[in-house]
Design a protein around this motif. Structure first.
Motif, short mmCIF file in Angstrom:
data_model
loop_
_atom_site.label_atom_id
_atom_site.label_comp_id
_atom_site.label_asym_id
_atom_site.label_seq_id
_atom_site.Cartn_x
_atom_site.Cartn_y
_atom_site.Cartn_z
N VAL A 135 0.84 -1.20 0.00
CA VAL A 135 0.00 0.00 0.00
C VAL A 135 0.87 1.25 0.00
O VAL A 135 0.67 2.17 -0.81
CB VAL A 135 -0.96 0.00 1.20
N SER A 136 1.85 1.31 0.89
CA SER A 136 2.73 2.47 0.96
C SER A 136 3.55 2.62 -0.31
O SER A 136 3.77 3.73 -0.81
CB SER A 136 3.67 2.36 2.17
N TYR A 137 4.02 1.51 -0.86
CA TYR A 137 4.85 1.55 -2.07
C TYR A 137 4.08 2.10 -3.26
O TYR A 137 4.57 2.97 -3.99
CB TYR A 137 5.38 0.15 -2.37
N VAL A 138 2.86 1.60 -3.46
CA VAL A 138 2.04 2.07 -4.58
C VAL A 138 1.71 3.54 -4.42
O VAL A 138 1.80 4.34 -5.36
CB VAL A 138 0.76 1.23 -4.70
N LEU A 139 1.33 3.96 -3.22
CA LEU A 139 1.00 5.37 -2.98
C LEU A 139 2.19 6.28 -3.17
O LEU A 139 2.04 7.46 -3.52
CB LEU A 139 0.43 5.54 -1.57
N SER A 140 3.40 5.76 -2.95
CA SER A 140 4.59 6.60 -3.08
C SER A 140 4.81 7.08 -4.51
O SER A 140 5.57 8.02 -4.74
CB SER A 140 5.83 5.83 -2.59
N PHE A 141 4.15 6.46 -5.49
CA PHE A 141 4.28 6.88 -6.89
C PHE A 141 3.29 7.97 -7.26
O PHE A 141 3.24 8.41 -8.41
CB PHE A 141 4.13 5.68 -7.82
N GLY A 142 2.47 8.41 -6.31
CA GLY A 142 1.59 9.54 -6.54
C GLY A 142 0.65 9.38 -7.71
O GLY A 142 0.47 10.30 -8.51
N GLY A 143 0.04 8.20 -7.88
CA GLY A 143 -0.92 7.98 -8.95
C GLY A 143 -0.35 7.33 -10.19
O GLY A 143 -1.10 7.04 -11.13
N GLU A 144 0.96 7.11 -10.23
CA GLU A 144 1.59 6.50 -11.40
C GLU A 144 1.71 4.98 -11.28
O GLU A 144 2.35 4.35 -12.11
CB GLU A 144 2.99 7.11 -11.61
N ALA A 145 1.11 4.40 -10.24
CA ALA A 145 1.13 2.95 -10.06
C ALA A 145 -0.21 2.49 -9.51
O ALA A 145 -0.88 3.24 -8.79
CB ALA A 145 2.26 2.54 -9.11
N LYS A 146 -0.60 1.26 -9.84
CA LYS A 146 -1.84 0.71 -9.31
C LYS A 146 -1.72 -0.81 -9.20
O LYS A 146 -0.96 -1.44 -9.95
CB LYS A 146 -3.03 1.08 -10.19
N VAL A 147 -2.45 -1.36 -8.25
CA VAL A 147 -2.46 -2.81 -8.06
C VAL A 147 -3.43 -3.44 -9.05
O VAL A 147 -4.61 -3.07 -9.09
CB VAL A 147 -2.85 -3.18 -6.61
N VAL A 148 -2.97 -4.40 -9.83
CA VAL A 148 -3.84 -5.12 -10.75
C VAL A 148 -4.55 -6.25 -10.03
O VAL A 148 -5.76 -6.43 -10.14
CB VAL A 148 -3.02 -5.67 -11.94
N GLU A 149 -3.80 -6.98 -9.24
CA GLU A 149 -4.34 -8.05 -8.41
C GLU A 149 -3.36 -8.33 -7.27
O GLU A 149 -2.17 -8.01 -7.39
CB GLU A 149 -4.59 -9.32 -9.23
N PRO A 150 -3.86 -8.84 -6.16
CA PRO A 150 -5.24 -9.26 -5.84
C PRO A 150 -6.15 -8.07 -5.54
O PRO A 150 -5.69 -6.97 -5.24
CB PRO A 150 -5.04 -10.13 -4.59
N ALA A 151 -7.45 -8.33 -5.60
CA ALA A 151 -8.44 -7.27 -5.45
C ALA A 151 -8.39 -6.62 -4.07
O ALA A 151 -8.58 -5.41 -3.94
CB ALA A 151 -9.84 -7.83 -5.73
N PHE A 152 -8.11 -7.40 -3.02
CA PHE A 152 -8.15 -6.82 -1.67
C PHE A 152 -7.04 -5.80 -1.48
O PHE A 152 -7.20 -4.82 -0.75
CB PHE A 152 -8.09 -7.92 -0.61
N LEU A 153 -5.90 -5.99 -2.16
CA LEU A 153 -4.83 -5.00 -2.07
C LEU A 153 -5.18 -3.76 -2.89
O LEU A 153 -4.88 -2.63 -2.49
CB LEU A 153 -3.52 -5.60 -2.56
#
Length: 260
Positions: free
Chosen positions: A226-244
């Motif tokens: 969660v912290s890692y994806v947010l650190s990209f400021g919208g330039e990253a997103k989790v494809v799967e799993p859905a709960f993440l």
């Protein structure tokens, strides 16, 4: 280093002359950068991954960043502290002496509760290094009890004793030797972030038709992803799993709502 898609040498020039290291900063560093509230939250969330090293310059910078945020916008930072740094408090007093023992070549003793065990065991270890790997801090070293190289989760260490006994044997440790426990996630990065991600993950970064990349992470913790994806400021997103993916979206919505 610089933010995506820049590499460190776009902002910093480093050279060695007569055994001295010189660092030349880009002129854009003459004035402190002005961050928006979401950018500050993303930067703070990334630094939170290293929160257990509380006596470092990074912790000081994190405190200054928090102090510069208006009081009305501090709530998301405090939530991230509770989630991303849930393991930090008990490790604050462990990482500094463990790192010092590795640098000085001193044996350590501690009680260790291995995974799947209901009782801790006293260990004597010659530490090589302490490092952060996908959301957890580890100690790599030679265990005198097992007479073998072992990897220890720092949050499972108790009653640490830094001894005066020294050793000379040293070994280089790579983070890839970390344990594979945790969850797996597929993360998609935008074309803007792709150059940085390819530099970091090399052949693990799968190219996409739009210029972006996808990376599959294994053995990471939920809060770390969660912290890692947010650190990209919208330039990253989790494809799967859905709960993440839902967890990232929920955290981002709370941050936006709190800062208005």
């Amino acid at each position: 280093g610089g933010p995506p898609p820049f590499s460190p040498d776009d902002f910093i020039d480093i050279y060695v002359e007569d055994d001295r290291v010189f660092v030349v900063l880009d002129q854009r560093f003459e004035r402190p950068p002005r961050l928006t509230a979401p950018e500050a939250a993303a930067l703070w969330a990334s630094a939170q991954l290293l929160r257990p090293a509380a006596r470092t310059a990074l912790a000081s910078a994190q405190e200054k960043l928090f102090a510069a945020v208006p009081e009305s916008a501090r709530e998301p930072f405090e939530r991230l502290a509770e989630r991303g740094g849930s393991e930090a408090a008990p490790m604050d007093e462990l990482l500094e002496p463990l790192s010092r023992a590795a640098r000085e070549g001193r044996e350590v003793e501690f009680d260790y509760l291995a995974a799947g065990r209901d009782k801790s065991e006293r260990r004597t270890v010659r530490p090589y290094a302490a490092y952060l790997h996908r959301g957890h801090w580890y100690l790599a070293g030679f265990c005198l009890v097992r007479q073998d190289d072992r990897l220890f989760r720092v949050d499972r260490i108790r009653s640490l004793l830094l001894t005066e006994r020294t050793f000379r044997e040293r070994k280089e440790v790579r983070a890839e030797t970390g344990a594979r426990s945790g969850v797996s996630a597929r993360i998609r990065f935008s074309p803007t972030a792709a150059p940085w991600v390819r530099e970091r993950f090399a052949e693990q970064a799968k190219a996409l038709p739009d210029g972006g990349v996808e990376v599959e992470l294994q053995g990471a913790t939920r809060d770390w992803i969660v912290s890692y994806v947010l650190s990209f400021g919208g330039e990253a997103k989790v494809v799967e799993p859905a709960f993440l993916r839902d967890a990232v979206g929920e955290t981002a919505r709370r941050i936006v709502a709190a800062i208005g």
